[in-house]
Design a protein around this motif. Sequence first.
Motif, PDB file in Angstrom:
ATOM      1  N   TRP A 214      22.487  61.377 -80.344  1.00 23.17           N
ATOM      2  CA  TRP A 214      22.502  62.747 -79.872  1.00 23.17           C
ATOM      3  C   TRP A 214      22.825  63.697 -81.015  1.00 23.17           C
ATOM      4  O   TRP A 214      22.156  64.699 -81.223  1.00 23.17           O
ATOM      5  N   ALA A 215      23.842  63.363 -81.799  1.00 23.01           N
ATOM      6  CA  ALA A 215      24.240  64.208 -82.912  1.00 23.01           C
ATOM      7  C   ALA A 215      23.165  64.240 -83.987  1.00 23.01           C
ATOM      8  O   ALA A 215      22.918  65.283 -84.588  1.00 23.01           O
ATOM      9  N   SER A 216      22.509  63.125 -84.204  1.00 24.44           N
ATOM     10  CA  SER A 216      21.492  63.078 -85.249  1.00 24.44           C
ATOM     11  C   SER A 216      20.264  63.904 -84.884  1.00 24.44           C
ATOM     12  O   SER A 216      19.494  64.288 -85.741  1.00 24.44           O
ATOM     13  N   CYS A 217      20.097  64.213 -83.624  1.00 25.83           N
ATOM     14  CA  CYS A 217      18.974  65.033 -83.181  1.00 25.83           C
ATOM     15  C   CYS A 217      19.273  66.521 -83.340  1.00 25.83           C
ATOM     16  O   CYS A 217      18.448  67.354 -83.014  1.00 25.83           O
ATOM     17  N   GLY A 218      20.479  66.865 -83.786  1.00 22.85           N
ATOM     18  CA  GLY A 218      20.830  68.253 -83.982  1.00 22.85           C
ATOM     19  C   GLY A 218      21.325  68.941 -82.726  1.00 22.85           C
ATOM     20  O   GLY A 218      21.541  70.140 -82.710  1.00 22.85           O
ATOM     21  N   LEU A 219      21.536  68.224 -81.661  1.00 20.80           N
ATOM     22  CA  LEU A 219      21.951  68.829 -80.404  1.00 20.80           C
ATOM     23  C   LEU A 219      23.435  69.155 -80.385  1.00 20.80           C
ATOM     24  O   LEU A 219      23.876  69.925 -79.548  1.00 20.80           O
ATOM     25  N   ALA A 220      24.199  68.591 -81.280  1.00 22.75           N
ATOM     26  CA  ALA A 220      25.646  68.727 -81.227  1.00 22.75           C
ATOM     27  C   ALA A 220      26.168  69.963 -81.947  1.00 22.75           C
ATOM     28  O   ALA A 220      27.325  70.309 -81.784  1.00 22.75           O
ATOM     29  N   ALA A 221      25.345  70.632 -82.698  1.00 20.34           N
ATOM     30  CA  ALA A 221      25.810  71.720 -83.540  1.00 20.34           C
ATOM     31  C   ALA A 221      26.595  72.776 -82.779  1.00 20.34           C
ATOM     32  O   ALA A 221      27.662  73.201 -83.203  1.00 20.34           O
ATOM     33  N   ASP A 222      26.104  73.219 -81.642  1.00 23.13           N
ATOM     34  CA  ASP A 222      26.764  74.274 -80.879  1.00 23.13           C
ATOM     35  C   ASP A 222      27.463  73.767 -79.631  1.00 23.13           C
ATOM     36  O   ASP A 222      28.065  74.554 -78.906  1.00 23.13           O
ATOM     37  N   ALA A 223      27.397  72.498 -79.374  1.00 25.45           N
ATOM     38  CA  ALA A 223      27.887  71.942 -78.108  1.00 25.45           C
ATOM     39  C   ALA A 223      29.371  72.172 -77.879  1.00 25.45           C
ATOM     40  O   ALA A 223      29.800  72.342 -76.743  1.00 25.45           O
ATOM     41  N   CYS A 224      30.170  72.211 -78.923  1.00 24.05           N
ATOM     42  CA  CYS A 224      31.619  72.290 -78.748  1.00 24.05           C
ATOM     43  C   CYS A 224      32.121  73.707 -78.513  1.00 24.05           C
ATOM     44  O   CYS A 224      33.295  73.900 -78.232  1.00 24.05           O
ATOM     45  N   ARG A 225      31.258  74.681 -78.603  1.00 24.13           N
ATOM     46  CA  ARG A 225      31.664  76.046 -78.257  1.00 24.13           C
ATOM     47  C   ARG A 225      31.899  76.161 -76.760  1.00 24.13           C
ATOM     48  O   ARG A 225      32.815  76.837 -76.326  1.00 24.13           O
ATOM     49  N   ASP A 226      31.056  75.509 -75.991  1.00 26.27           N
ATOM     50  CA  ASP A 226      31.168  75.552 -74.533  1.00 26.27           C
ATOM     51  C   ASP A 226      30.508  74.303 -73.953  1.00 26.27           C
ATOM     52  O   ASP A 226      29.424  74.375 -73.375  1.00 26.27           O
ATOM     53  N   PRO A 227      31.161  73.148 -74.114  1.00 21.10           N
ATOM     54  CA  PRO A 227      30.539  71.907 -73.636  1.00 21.10           C
ATOM     55  C   PRO A 227      30.335  71.941 -72.120  1.00 21.10           C
ATOM     56  O   PRO A 227      31.232  72.336 -71.379  1.00 21.10           O
ATOM     57  N   GLN A 228      29.161  71.528 -71.690  1.00 20.08           N
ATOM     58  CA  GLN A 228      28.814  71.584 -70.272  1.00 20.08           C
ATOM     59  C   GLN A 228      28.601  70.208 -69.660  1.00 20.08           C
ATOM     60  O   GLN A 228      28.816  70.043 -68.469  1.00 20.08           O
TER      61      GLN A 228
END
Length: 122
Positions: free
Chosen positions: A14-28
């Motif tokens: 998941w992280a290697s696909c670039g999806l994690a970059a903004d996820a921790c601002r407002d994880p859903q």
Amino acid sequence: MIVRFSAVCGLALWASCGLAADACRDPQTQAEMTYCAGEDYTLADRELNAVYARVRAAVPEAERERLRAAQLAWIKLRDLDCDLAAFGVRGGSIESMTITGCKTQHTNQRIEWLRSLLAESL
């Protein structure tokens, strides 16, 4: 172990696909929350290692083995405590996040305790 391993592998993909970059601002999603818990733990663990190195350098050489033994025992206790803390969610999708959050909390407490050793040695 299989649950944790597959969660880690899934998060790595998941992280290697670039999806994690903004996820921790407002994880859903649970995956985002678990990923963010891992990121928090990684930061705490890095800080712990940095503070431990400063303490190791500050204590007399005769005390370094005691420091090392205490740190290894603390790591084992932290890990066992946090595995136990997840008993109510064992096998569920939040198990790994619960364990990681617990480890982060204990690690931050240990950082403060180690810092107190530095303050006392000054």
